[in-house]
Design a protein around this motif. Structure first.
Motif, mmCIF file in Angstrom:
data_model
loop_
_atom_site.group_PDB
_atom_site.id
_atom_site.type_symbol
_atom_site.label_atom_id
_atom_site.label_comp_id
_atom_site.label_asym_id
_atom_site.label_seq_id
_atom_site.Cartn_x
_atom_site.Cartn_y
_atom_site.Cartn_z
ATOM 1 N N ALA A 53 49.893 33.946 63.202
ATOM 2 C CA ALA A 53 49.282 34.884 62.245
ATOM 3 C C ALA A 53 48.107 34.209 61.548
ATOM 4 O O ALA A 53 47.065 34.832 61.306
ATOM 5 C CB ALA A 53 50.306 35.359 61.221
ATOM 6 N N ASN A 54 48.281 32.921 61.236
ATOM 7 C CA ASN A 54 47.207 32.203 60.555
ATOM 8 C C ASN A 54 46.003 32.000 61.475
ATOM 9 O O ASN A 54 44.864 31.950 61.003
ATOM 10 C CB ASN A 54 47.716 30.865 60.033
ATOM 11 N N GLY A 55 46.259 31.883 62.773
ATOM 12 C CA GLY A 55 45.158 31.821 63.738
ATOM 13 C C GLY A 55 44.344 33.109 63.663
ATOM 14 O O GLY A 55 43.106 33.084 63.671
ATOM 15 N N GLY A 56 45.037 34.224 63.564
ATOM 16 C CA GLY A 56 44.356 35.513 63.439
ATOM 17 C C GLY A 56 43.585 35.615 62.133
ATOM 18 O O GLY A 56 42.436 36.060 62.110
ATOM 19 N N MET A 413 49.795 39.031 52.164
ATOM 20 C CA MET A 413 49.999 37.728 51.522
ATOM 21 C C MET A 413 49.886 36.636 52.578
ATOM 22 O O MET A 413 50.288 36.821 53.725
ATOM 23 C CB MET A 413 51.392 37.668 50.868
ATOM 24 N N GLY A 414 49.351 35.513 52.170
ATOM 25 C CA GLY A 414 49.196 34.409 53.108
ATOM 26 C C GLY A 414 47.888 34.480 53.873
ATOM 27 O O GLY A 414 47.710 33.806 54.878
ATOM 28 N N TYR A 415 46.961 35.306 53.401
ATOM 29 C CA TYR A 415 45.671 35.453 54.074
ATOM 30 C C TYR A 415 44.662 34.400 53.624
ATOM 31 O O TYR A 415 43.862 33.906 54.405
ATOM 32 C CB TYR A 415 45.109 36.849 53.779
ATOM 33 N N SER A 416 44.704 34.058 52.340
ATOM 34 C CA SER A 416 43.577 33.334 51.750
ATOM 35 C C SER A 416 43.317 31.953 52.355
ATOM 36 O O SER A 416 42.169 31.624 52.630
ATOM 37 C CB SER A 416 43.774 33.192 50.236
ATOM 38 N N VAL A 417 44.360 31.167 52.568
ATOM 39 C CA VAL A 417 44.140 29.805 53.054
ATOM 40 C C VAL A 417 43.646 29.790 54.511
ATOM 41 O O VAL A 417 42.600 29.200 54.796
ATOM 42 C CB VAL A 417 45.393 28.919 52.848
ATOM 43 N N PRO A 418 44.334 30.471 55.438
ATOM 44 C CA PRO A 418 43.770 30.476 56.796
ATOM 45 C C PRO A 418 42.401 31.156 56.871
ATOM 46 O O PRO A 418 41.534 30.710 57.633
ATOM 47 C CB PRO A 418 44.812 31.234 57.628
ATOM 48 N N ALA A 419 42.174 32.203 56.091
ATOM 49 C CA ALA A 419 40.855 32.860 56.116
ATOM 50 C C ALA A 419 39.790 31.911 55.582
ATOM 51 O O ALA A 419 38.671 31.848 56.116
ATOM 52 C CB ALA A 419 40.876 34.144 55.302
ATOM 53 N N ALA A 420 40.140 31.138 54.551
ATOM 54 C CA ALA A 420 39.207 30.150 54.003
ATOM 55 C C ALA A 420 38.907 29.079 55.043
ATOM 56 O O ALA A 420 37.757 28.660 55.221
ATOM 57 C CB ALA A 420 39.794 29.523 52.740
ATOM 58 N N LEU A 421 39.939 28.682 55.747
ATOM 59 C CA LEU A 421 39.793 27.690 56.816
ATOM 60 C C LEU A 421 38.813 28.196 57.886
ATOM 61 O O LEU A 421 37.903 27.481 58.317
ATOM 62 C CB LEU A 421 41.192 27.469 57.393
ATOM 63 N N GLY A 422 38.980 29.455 58.258
ATOM 64 C CA GLY A 422 38.084 30.051 59.247
ATOM 65 C C GLY A 422 36.665 30.171 58.717
ATOM 66 O O GLY A 422 35.696 29.882 59.424
ATOM 67 N N ALA A 423 36.552 30.580 57.446
ATOM 68 C CA ALA A 423 35.222 30.720 56.845
ATOM 69 C C ALA A 423 34.515 29.372 56.781
ATOM 70 O O ALA A 423 33.320 29.253 57.046
ATOM 71 C CB ALA A 423 35.342 31.325 55.449
ATOM 72 N N LYS A 424 35.284 28.331 56.449
ATOM 73 C CA LYS A 424 34.707 26.986 56.358
ATOM 74 C C LYS A 424 34.275 26.484 57.741
ATOM 75 O O LYS A 424 33.237 25.830 57.874
ATOM 76 C CB LYS A 424 35.726 26.023 55.729
ATOM 77 N N ALA A 425 35.064 26.811 58.759
ATOM 78 C CA ALA A 425 34.699 26.411 60.123
ATOM 79 C C ALA A 425 33.385 27.078 60.533
ATOM 80 O O ALA A 425 32.583 26.500 61.262
ATOM 81 C CB ALA A 425 35.813 26.776 61.098
ATOM 82 N N ALA A 426 33.167 28.300 60.036
ATOM 83 C CA ALA A 426 31.938 29.024 60.372
ATOM 84 C C ALA A 426 30.762 28.580 59.506
ATOM 85 O O ALA A 426 29.622 28.594 59.949
ATOM 86 C CB ALA A 426 32.154 30.528 60.199
ATOM 87 N N SER A 427 31.046 28.228 58.259
ATOM 88 C CA SER A 427 29.997 27.838 57.311
ATOM 89 C C SER A 427 30.328 26.475 56.712
ATOM 90 O O SER A 427 30.684 26.385 55.530
ATOM 91 C CB SER A 427 29.887 28.861 56.177
ATOM 92 N N PRO A 428 30.205 25.411 57.506
ATOM 93 C CA PRO A 428 30.666 24.095 57.038
ATOM 94 C C PRO A 428 29.903 23.564 55.825
ATOM 95 O O PRO A 428 30.415 22.727 55.094
ATOM 96 C CB PRO A 428 30.470 23.183 58.263
ATOM 97 N N MET A 429 28.684 24.085 55.584
ATOM 98 C CA MET A 429 27.910 23.584 54.452
ATOM 99 C C MET A 429 28.287 24.275 53.140
ATOM 100 O O MET A 429 27.909 23.822 52.069
ATOM 101 C CB MET A 429 26.405 23.775 54.699
ATOM 102 N N SER A 430 28.999 25.380 53.236
ATOM 103 C CA SER A 430 29.365 26.115 52.027
ATOM 104 C C SER A 430 30.631 25.542 51.393
ATOM 105 O O SER A 430 31.504 25.036 52.084
ATOM 106 C CB SER A 430 29.623 27.589 52.357
ATOM 107 N N GLU A 431 30.689 25.670 50.069
ATOM 108 C CA GLU A 431 31.933 25.349 49.366
ATOM 109 C C GLU A 431 32.889 26.527 49.550
ATOM 110 O O GLU A 431 32.525 27.664 49.241
ATOM 111 C CB GLU A 431 31.626 25.152 47.879
ATOM 112 N N MET A 443 53.625 30.959 51.894
ATOM 113 C CA MET A 443 53.548 31.647 53.189
ATOM 114 C C MET A 443 52.516 30.991 54.099
ATOM 115 O O MET A 443 52.333 31.439 55.229
ATOM 116 C CB MET A 443 53.145 33.108 52.985
ATOM 117 N N GLN A 444 51.769 30.017 53.605
ATOM 118 C CA GLN A 444 50.627 29.543 54.385
ATOM 119 C C GLN A 444 50.341 28.055 54.271
ATOM 120 O O GLN A 444 49.385 27.570 54.860
ATOM 121 C CB GLN A 444 49.379 30.330 53.970
ATOM 122 N N PHE A 445 51.171 27.324 53.509
ATOM 123 C CA PHE A 445 50.765 25.934 53.254
ATOM 124 C C PHE A 445 50.867 25.041 54.485
ATOM 125 O O PHE A 445 50.364 23.933 54.490
ATOM 126 C CB PHE A 445 51.477 25.339 52.027
#
Lengths: 542, 162
Positions: A53-56, A413-431, A443-445
């Motif tokens: 689910a976190n991959g998604g 629930m449990g969306y924020s951390v994997p979604a942040a991970l994906g966003a960071k992978a796409a935008s590595p220069m962004s905080e 649910m996501q640690f």
């Protein structure tokens, strides 16, 4: 282009490369091994998540940054069923995604063999389209079509289920250059007559209001929206999905509408005489007093005709890409002046709010988010989870630039951390900062490991109150405060937990320490976890 | 209000499941359903009779159009409708009753499709209301089994849906 003989597994990788895919999120298993065996020969970066689910969700976060279909991979059976929640989440929020699942061999399908699940059947209500691939020769066209369908019109997830034997079959591979699906031709331009009617309605309106939703991002229309609202002098409110499409310091911006929205945004919805819905679907949590809108003029602009008239009758429906329609509107709009209407809204906006306070040993979450907001860099990406933390974040972060992402439709629930991970992978220069509660964090640690392993430094804020806070509040308000199943006793020490992953962490229990802790978090080079202790009876809204 | 919806779809495996699933999950009721290939073997036609308000109908049409395998959706207007169902009815029939049943069949323009010592099977292709009347006429003899297709429908006149 001449075709080349190769296995389907290799053809799948070639197709991904042809689609410009740089990163995929996945979790392998036996049924998808032929594909993985070819993936290692490519330049595509594979990020091994710790749950499908976190991959998604990671693919979702990635897609929201790149605005192109992102790829998530799972194996057959439980791998595939695990990813359904992420597919459904992406479907509700119109996120372009291509999900590839392994499937048992074709001749075994239907026999209930080990790790077999009818995933195209199970995921059908949540996909824009799906394929169970039976004919290996169709693989190039299916991949081409899948990416096209996922990324165009109203975007959404497309599932490709790949039986084991199909992946191993040999085909003559030639990737199609064009797409021709006779039954799928999304509208782009708005009907000229409808645009004219819209302009006339805007000209006649004394109190127009734009409600901008997630479709603004889908269309890449943030700049055009600002240009249009400025030109026509029209106040703007956001749905949750539309947050950060307008800088919060723009004088025409009045905040988030809805059940959990801010007072002046809801006042605006309830007092406008013309509502312009831009890429917003009038979800039940967004427009609560929908009956009020019956008498007024509604211009509904959306790429999906099925959304127009579904939840709210539109006076002037305009089907098409919000980007093109905004251009059409800008060409025809004049310089209007809605000074009186703005003044009316400003009066509501400037009404003083009760001073945010907190009990000893706790941080007021709204004040904490406000202080965080002041320190954020301009390119920040905030990933808000679901629950009280989501509303505290959405109503107080007030981004002047950057982006806010969250699971708006599904409330996963449990969306924020994997979604942040994906966003960071796409935008590595962004905080990139994920904000969650102690319920959703648990649910996501497991994805902390993914961040460390793949060097994806995301910052995490856990607003902990040892409660499932929003459910607790429902029970307090609607069930006579009979609190049940909302206590998170038994939770680990989040600081020690983070440290066990090698992630520095700090706990804040007094607002006086918030600024220092936020500075330390923002200054950290790698991952960082900041826990803000919140009182258990803290309200979601004032 | 009953609506006749004619849907042209790609003739693929799983398309009927997508259409039926959409009706189920959006709470649209299907009264009758018929599927068959069209003059183009890559295209199937699904004819659905659905019950609902004008709002429901609009939603059905829009949601169906979102399915990638759906090529065309058309709400057929009642006044221009050529609609047929096929029914096979097996009734109890003693040798002495055969002449009576044959005359009923003649009046209704039904065919005698099968006969046994104590039964007769009649076949009728007609509109839903005439089939109902026919069934009532046969009921006194004792209906042993009824098999009925869903309605298929087409617009009258020169227009065609392609």
């Amino acid at each position: 282009m001449a075709s080349e003989r190769m296995t389907v597994a290799k053809a799948m990788v070639k197709a991904l490369t042809a689609e410009g895919v740089k990163t995929v999120f996945g979790y392998p298993g036996a049924a998808i091994c032929p594909f993985y065996d070819e993936l290692i020969n490519s330049d595509i970066r594979h990020i091994l998540v710790r749950h499908e689910a976190n991959g998604g969700h990671a693919a979702s976060g990635y897609a929201r940054m790149t605005r192109k279909p992102a790829v998530a991979i799972a194996t057959s059976g439980p791998g595939a069923t695990n990813i359904i929640t992420a597919i459904a989440t992406a479907y509700m929020d119109s996120i372009p995604m291509v999900v590839i699942t392994g499937q048992v061999s074709s001749e075994q399908i239907g026999r209930d063999v080990f790790q077999e699940a009818d995933i195209t059947g199970a995921a059908e209500p949540f996909v824009k389209h799906s394929y169970l691939v039976k004919n290996p020769a169709e693989v190039p066209v299916i991949f081409k079509n899948a990416f096209y369908i996922a990324g165009t019109g109203r975007p959404g997830p497309v599932l490709i289920d790949m039986p084991f034997d199909v992946q191993k079959a040999e085909i003559d591979f030639e990737y199609p250059e064009t797409v021709d699906i006779r039954s799928y031709k999304p509208s782009v331009q708005g009907n000229k007559l409808q645009i004219k009617r819209a302009i006339a309605a805007i000209r006649n309106s004394k109190k127009p209001l734009i409600c901008a939703g997630g479709g603004i991002f889908t269309a890449g229309a943030e700049k055009l929206l600002q240009q249009f609202m400025q030109l026509a002098d029209i106040p703007v409110v956001n749905t949750m999905m539309g947050l950060s499409s307008v800088p919060a310091d723009n004088p025409l911006y009045y905040g988030m509408i809805g059940m959990h929205g801010v007072k002046c945004a809801n006042y605006a919805i309830n007092h406008c005489d013309l509502l312009i819905l831009l890429g917003a679907r009038v979800g039940d949590r967004a427009v609560t007093a929908i009956n009020r809108l019956d008498g007024i003029t509604v211009i509904h602009i959306d790429v999906d005709p099925a959304e127009i008239g579904k939840n709210l009758a539109a006076t002037i429906p305009v089907v098409g890409d919000v980007r093109y329609i905004l251009q059409q509107l800008i060409e025809q709009a004049e310089n209007y002046d809605h000074y009186d209407w703005r003044q009316e809204l400003n009066t509501v906006k400037n009404q003083s709010e009760p001073k945010a306070a907190a009990k000893d040993g706790f941080v007021n979450p709204k004040e904490f988010i406000k202080r965080l907001a002041k320190k954020l860099p301009s390119d920040v990406i905030i990933s808000a989870d679901v629950g009280q933390n989501q509303i505290w974040t959405c109503n107080n972060i007030e981004l002047k630039s950057g982006r806010l992402i969250t699971s708006g439709g599904m409330g996963t629930m449990g969306y924020s951390v994997p979604a942040a991970l994906g966003a960071k992978a796409a935008s590595p220069m962004s905080e990139v900062i994920a904000i969650c509660g102690d319920g959703s964090f648990q649910m996501q640690f497991m994805e902390l490991a993914t961040m460390i392993q793949h060097d994806i430094p995301v910052k995490i804020i856990v607003m902990s109150n040892n409660r499932l806070g929003m459910v607790r509040e429902v029970q307090t308000n609607a069930y006579g405060n009979r609190l049940t199943a909302v206590f998170l006793d038994g939770s680990p020490d989040f600081i020690k937990l983070a440290e066990s992953y090698g992630i520095p962490a700090k706990r804040v229990t007094d607002i006086k320490d918030a600024d220092g802790a936020i500075d330390e978090m923002l200054g950290a080079k790698g991952c960082y976890l900041l826990e803000a202790r919140v009182a258990e009876d803290e309200k979601t809204i004032l | 209000m009953k609506h006749t919806i004619s849907i042209l779809v790609e003739n693929h495996a799983g398309v009927l499941a997508r259409v039926a699933g959409l009706f189920a999950r959006r709470g649209f009721n299907i009264d009758s359903l018929a599927v068959g290939v069209t003059e183009d073997e890559k295209v199937s036609r699904i004819t659905i009779i659905a019950d609902g308000t004008a709002y429901t109908l609009e939603q059905i049409e829009k949601q169906l159009n979102k399915l990638i395998d759906v090529i065309k959706v058309r709400h057929l207007p009642t006044e221009e409708l050529l609609s047929r169902e096929l029914v096979l009815i097996k009734v109890s029939c003693l040798p002495s009753q055969r002449a009576e049943l044959i005359s009923i069949a003649e009046i209704a323009k039904a065919k005698i499709s099968d006969i046994s010592v104590n039964t007769m099977t009649l076949e009728l292709s007609d509109s839903v209301s005439r089939i109902k009347t026919f069934e009532e006429l046969l009921r006194p003899y004792g209906i042993k089994e009824t098999v009925r297709t869903g309605s298929i429908a087409m617009q009258k006149g020169g227009a065609s849906m392609k």
